[in-house]
Scaffold this active site. Structure first.
Site, short mmCIF file in Angstrom:
data_model
loop_
_atom_site.label_atom_id
_atom_site.label_comp_id
_atom_site.label_asym_id
_atom_site.label_seq_id
_atom_site.Cartn_x
_atom_site.Cartn_y
_atom_site.Cartn_z
N CYS A 116 -39.66 2.48 14.56
CA CYS A 116 -40.17 2.70 13.21
C CYS A 116 -41.13 3.49 13.20
O CYS A 116 -41.88 4.00 12.22
CB CYS A 116 -40.22 1.51 12.09
SG CYS A 116 -38.63 0.72 11.78
N HIS A 257 -45.09 2.56 6.46
CA HIS A 257 -43.68 2.36 6.75
C HIS A 257 -43.05 1.33 6.07
O HIS A 257 -43.77 0.39 5.65
CB HIS A 257 -43.64 1.84 8.43
CG HIS A 257 -42.16 1.44 8.79
ND1 HIS A 257 -41.07 2.27 8.57
CD2 HIS A 257 -41.92 0.35 9.09
CE1 HIS A 257 -39.98 1.59 8.83
NE2 HIS A 257 -40.64 0.43 9.42
N ASN A 287 -35.08 0.00 4.82
CA ASN A 287 -36.09 0.78 6.06
C ASN A 287 -34.97 1.45 6.71
O ASN A 287 -33.92 1.41 7.09
CB ASN A 287 -36.24 -0.87 6.88
CG ASN A 287 -37.05 -0.16 8.14
OD1 ASN A 287 -37.10 1.02 8.10
ND2 ASN A 287 -37.38 -1.14 8.74
C1 LIG Z 1 -35.81 -10.10 8.53
C2 LIG Z 1 -36.78 -10.81 7.16
C3 LIG Z 1 -36.54 -10.07 5.99
C4 LIG Z 1 -36.38 -12.38 7.18
O1 LIG Z 1 -37.19 -12.95 6.17
P1 LIG Z 1 -38.00 -14.46 6.56
O2 LIG Z 1 -38.44 -14.61 5.30
O3 LIG Z 1 -38.83 -14.06 7.83
O4 LIG Z 1 -36.92 -15.08 6.82
P2 LIG Z 1 -36.24 -16.09 8.23
O5 LIG Z 1 -35.80 -15.20 9.20
O6 LIG Z 1 -37.81 -16.88 8.43
O7 LIG Z 1 -35.07 -16.82 7.42
C5 LIG Z 1 -35.35 -17.88 6.56
C6 LIG Z 1 -34.11 -18.33 6.13
O8 LIG Z 1 -33.41 -17.24 5.64
C7 LIG Z 1 -32.20 -17.26 6.04
N1 LIG Z 1 -31.67 -15.76 5.81
C8 LIG Z 1 -31.98 -14.93 6.58
N2 LIG Z 1 -31.20 -13.70 6.17
C9 LIG Z 1 -30.71 -14.12 5.03
C10 LIG Z 1 -29.96 -13.38 4.05
N3 LIG Z 1 -30.02 -12.13 4.12
N4 LIG Z 1 -29.76 -14.10 2.66
C11 LIG Z 1 -29.99 -15.28 2.60
N5 LIG Z 1 -30.51 -16.14 3.58
C12 LIG Z 1 -30.97 -15.35 4.62
C13 LIG Z 1 -32.42 -17.64 7.46
O9 LIG Z 1 -31.13 -18.14 8.03
C14 LIG Z 1 -33.14 -18.72 7.23
O10 LIG Z 1 -32.47 -20.03 6.94
P3 LIG Z 1 -32.87 -21.39 7.35
O11 LIG Z 1 -34.32 -21.72 6.83
O12 LIG Z 1 -31.74 -22.28 6.94
O13 LIG Z 1 -32.81 -21.24 9.16
C15 LIG Z 1 -38.19 -10.82 7.68
O14 LIG Z 1 -38.45 -11.65 8.72
C16 LIG Z 1 -38.66 -9.45 8.12
O15 LIG Z 1 -38.85 -8.45 7.27
N6 LIG Z 1 -38.94 -9.10 9.45
C17 LIG Z 1 -39.61 -8.02 9.91
C18 LIG Z 1 -38.61 -6.94 9.77
C19 LIG Z 1 -39.11 -5.65 10.12
O16 LIG Z 1 -40.05 -5.11 9.93
N7 LIG Z 1 -38.29 -4.90 10.91
C20 LIG Z 1 -38.33 -3.59 11.42
C21 LIG Z 1 -39.44 -3.42 12.37
S1 LIG Z 1 -40.68 -2.17 11.78
#
Ligand SMILES: CC(C)(COP(=O)(O)OP(=O)(O)OC[C@H]1O[C@@H](n2cnc3c(N)ncnc32)[C@H](O)[C@@H]1OP(=O)(O)O)[C@@H](O)C(=O)NCCC(=O)NCCS
Length: 332
Positions: A116, A257, A287
């Protein structure tokens, strides 16, 4: 401080494929809800290519618009730097495919992989050549077809990414107070295990086993990536301002970003700027990896939010981990 060779952006264009993938569509594909996606990421829709459309095709669409808009003939382009993690093929470089299709017969070029942060890195590379005066017109492209490497059965990744391409024209600046003022890029390779596509390279060449194990899809451990992105984007943004004697009040626009709305809001809070100074379009595109920042520039221009002389900050974190930031005076 990074010593900057004077170079400036003189044109911006972008392209997103027409097909939309909405949260409601994704609700039918995996166990998720529109509410979860909106509240955890800020994303409402993403644009997704049809089968047969690849990174080079979207890039060429963006570049054609850019050339028309800047009254540039393809033969005037001397260098093409394409940031992507989804090249059409392992080789030749996507830049070569683009060079051929647009008829840039006097250009050389190559691809650059920085996740990214790819666009910020590509801009940093391109400006060395434009600023040195050895290359008068440089194309810098950020383009990714993330749908080609997303597992649409994995709810943790499929909600986030979209497809798109953005391109800018870089030219030598007249003086050091226009165009790029400063940049900071760094890498923390210890983060590599948290965000990657495991197979398809020399470590795990494509095989039935890699396909069965779904190793040709994006793997992401979201939470640590999230924390790293919040911390480093905010730190680099603040550091670039501070070391150039600016504060958030001096900024015309921040184009971060677009990975997650919560990450963007954290950067905004750290800089202490209001909504009018933040370019946010993640709702529409998700993204798009290397394309987010040039698409942000495109939208900002269309909305009349980028004007000559504005102080503009771009900042990104990506797979690697890679971090990149750049401060510039908008030059047109
Ligand atoms: C991926 C992302 C959106 C997940 O959000 P989060 O708040 O961190 O969520 P978590 O991964 O901690 O998951 C929390 C819960 O939601 C659940 N979950 C994950 N994706 C889900 C979805 N699409 N719908 C519903 N629930 C979801 C998980 O299974 C987890 O459940 P649990 O608590 O029962 O285990 C977030 O971590 C993120 O944006 N990360 C960085 C992404 C990024 O920048 N990537 C590119 C690099 S630049």
């Amino acid at each position: 401080m990074a010593r900057c060779i004077p170079a400036k952006i003189t044109g911006v264009a972008g392209y997103v494929p027409p097909r939309l993938l909405t949260n409601q569509d994704i609700e039918k594909m995996v166990d998720t809800t529109d509410e979860w996606i909106r509240s955890r990421t800020g994303i409402l829709t993403r644009h997704i290519v049809d089968k047969g459309t690849a990174t080079s095709h979207m890039s060429v669409e963006a570049v054609k618009k850019l050339l028309a808009q800047t009254h540039t003939r393809p033969e005037e382009i001397e260098l093409i730097v394409t940031a992507t993690v989804t090249p059409d093929m392992m080789f030749p470089a996507t830049a070569c495919l683009i060079q051929d299709r647009i008829g840039a017969k006097n250009a050389w070029g190559f691809d650059l992989s920085a996740g990214c942060s790819g666009f910020v890195y590509a801009l940093t590379v391109g400006m060395q050549f434009a600023g040195a005066g050895t290359h008068k017109k440089v194309l810098v492209i950020g383009s990714d077809t993330m749908s080609s490497i997303i597992n649409y059965e994995d709810r943790a990744t499929c909600v986030i990414f979209g497809d798109g391409a953005g391109a800018v024209l870089l030219e030598p600046a007249q003086n050091e107070s226009e165009g790029v003022l400063d940049f900071h890029n760094d890498v923390d390779g210890s983060g590599g295990a948290l965000l990657n596509m495991p197979a398809g390279g020399s470590l795990h060449p494509a095989s039935h086993e890699t396909v069965d194990k779904k190793m040709h899809y994006v793997f992401q451990d979201g939470q640590p990536v999230f924390k790293y992105a919040v911390r480093r984007m905010a730190e680099v943004a603040a550091m670039l301002l501070e070391r150039n004697g600016f504060t958030g009040r001096d900024l015309g626009l921040v184009i971060p970003h677009q990975a997650n709305l919560r990450i963007i809001r954290a950067v905004q809070e750290r800089l202490g700027v209001d909504d009018s100074k933040m370019l946010i379009n993640i709702q529409q595109y998700g993204n798009t990896t290397a394309a987010t920042i040039p698409l942000g520039m495109m939208d900002a221009l269309a909305q009349g939010r980028l004007k000559k002389g504005d102080l503009v900050l771009i900042v990104s974190v990506g797979a690697g981990f890679t971090t990149g930031g750049m401060l510039m005076r908008w030059a047109y």
